[in-house]
Design an enzyme around this catalytic site. Structure first.
Site, PDB file in Angstrom:
ATOM      1  N   VAL A 140       0.853  -1.189   0.000  1.00 57.36           N
ATOM      2  CA  VAL A 140       0.000   0.000   0.000  1.00 57.36           C
ATOM      3  C   VAL A 140       0.887   1.237   0.000  1.00 57.36           C
ATOM      4  CG1 VAL A 140      -1.787   1.281   1.232  1.00 57.36           C
ATOM      5  CG2 VAL A 140      -1.800  -1.223   1.277  1.00 57.36           C
ATOM      6  N   CYS A 141       0.779   2.045  -1.051  1.00 59.08           N
ATOM      7  CA  CYS A 141       1.550   3.290  -1.136  1.00 59.08           C
ATOM      8  C   CYS A 141       0.681   4.440  -0.638  1.00 59.08           C
ATOM      9  CB  CYS A 141       1.993   3.544  -2.570  1.00 59.08           C
ATOM     10  SG  CYS A 141       3.391   2.521  -3.064  1.00 59.08           S
ATOM     11  N   LEU A 142       1.037   4.973   0.509  1.00 59.27           N
ATOM     12  CA  LEU A 142       0.267   6.059   1.107  1.00 59.27           C
ATOM     13  C   LEU A 142       1.223   6.901   1.937  1.00 59.27           C
ATOM     14  CD1 LEU A 142      -2.778   6.987   1.346  1.00 59.27           C
ATOM     15  CD2 LEU A 142      -2.783   5.807   3.556  1.00 59.27           C
TER      16      LEU A 142
END
Length: 349
Positions: A140-142
């Site tokens: 998850v890229c956040l």
């Protein structure tokens, strides 16, 4: 078995009461990403409860309180009695996005250093990348997780103010959004017309992957959410199938089903030519699986028109092609046998 009036009332009440948005369950978390898989450090986290410091317990309790009091109607979370450092969340895809009516699951672990460092979050992808920020590997890229640099430092994890609630709300609003195409780094902040055609095409791809994800979720619901998954797709199944029909026919742009009439194709320059053949053929492929599993969940999957007819036509065409191939092979074999027979009796040199 207790058949008393009081027990009957309890069963009826349980059916009427809505699913709690946050709950602490005794369910065995054995299918959780952070109990049965290696973490990014290649160190396996045991199923048995690790030693959780009092300080960490206090921070986790605070997170539970925030989730219990503030989760919106479209996000659900489950914590575990035996592993308080673990969490699982389900986000319902919002209307007006290509994710509408889908269920998207995230496994979470609060590391020993929390909240000095953010929690680790894994997306249950089933092998599909449905968004530039959600990899097929589950990454998850956040910016809030410090897995994406963000536009400025204020968007990154702050031990004093950042919370798990903020992460879930950000995943729903910023990741599972109306135009996921623009989550690509090169297009962040851009809404220019030249990109619209690609943005609509990407929405079609996302919807197809979302539908495929639905079939996996229904066939293998994550532990602790079995009843929730079945109830959700029982209630929304007819809408999902109707949306497939509308997108297939080109009446509505992908992601706009169920919205106002302003969401017709004439209002969207990128969709004036109608749905792509890739979208149509993809819907033909996934539609029977949706019908199967939605029916299993108890959804009304009644007769459909356009897409169902296309699926049946495709099946008939495939059967006809198979017959032609088989007939061709038979003719070749018979020709060879007849040729050998003629040579044997001297009719053909």
């Amino acid at each position: 078995m207790d058949h008393s009036p009081s027990s009957s009332r309890d069963r009826v009440a349980a059916e009427i009461l809505p699913t709690p948005r946050f709950d602490v369950i005794s369910e065995d978390p054995s299918d959780h990403q952070f109990t049965n898989s290696s973490s990014s450090t290649a160190k396996k986290i045991p199923l048995s409860a690790p030693k959780v410091s009092r300080e960490l317990q206090k921070h986790i309790a605070h997170e539970w309180k925030l989730l219990a009091e503030n989760l919106p109607e479209t996000i659900f979370a489950r914590a575990y009695e035996t592993r308080i450092d673990l969490l699982r969340a389900a986000i319902i895809g919002a209307a007006g996005t290509p994710y509408h009516d889908g269920l998207f699951f995230f496994d979470v672990v609060f590391p020993p250093g929390y909240p000095a460092c953010p929690p680790k979050v894994h997306y249950r992808s089933y092998g599909y990348q449905i968004n530039p920020n959600l990899y097929h590997t589950g990454k998850v890229c956040l910016s809030l997780l410090n897995t994406w640099f963000g536009r400025n430092s204020s968007e990154r994890w702050d031990p004093k103010t950042s919370t798990m609630l903020q992460i879930l709300l950000s995943l729903q609003a910023l990741v599972l959004n109306e135009w996921p195409y623009f989550n690509e780094p090169a297009f962040i902040g851009s809404r220019r017309d030249p990109f619209h055609k690609k943005a609509y095409a990407y929405n079609g791809e996302v919807f197809l992957l979302s539908c495929q994800t639905m079939t996996h979720v229904m066939s293998r619901p994550p532990k602790g959410f079995e009843s929730f998954v079945k109830d959700h797709f029982r209630d929304r199944g007819h809408v999902i199938l109707a949306a497939c029909e509308a997108y297939f026919s080109g009446r509505v742009p992908v992601g706009r089903f169920g919205l106002s009439e302003a969401g017709t194709t004439t209002s969207f320059p990128g969709m004036r030519r109608g749905p792509s053949e890739k979208l149509r053929s993809g819907l033909v492929h996934v539609y029977p699986f949706l019908v199967k599993w939605l029916g299993y969940c108890g959804a009304e999957v009644g007769p459909r028109r356009v897409l169902k007819a296309r699926v049946e036509n495709e099946d008939n065409m495939d059967q006809a092609k198979d017959k032609v191939r088989k007939d061709g092979k038979i003719k070749v074999v018979l020709g060879r046998v007849l040729g050998k027979f003629k040579r044997i009796i001297g009719l053909k040199k």
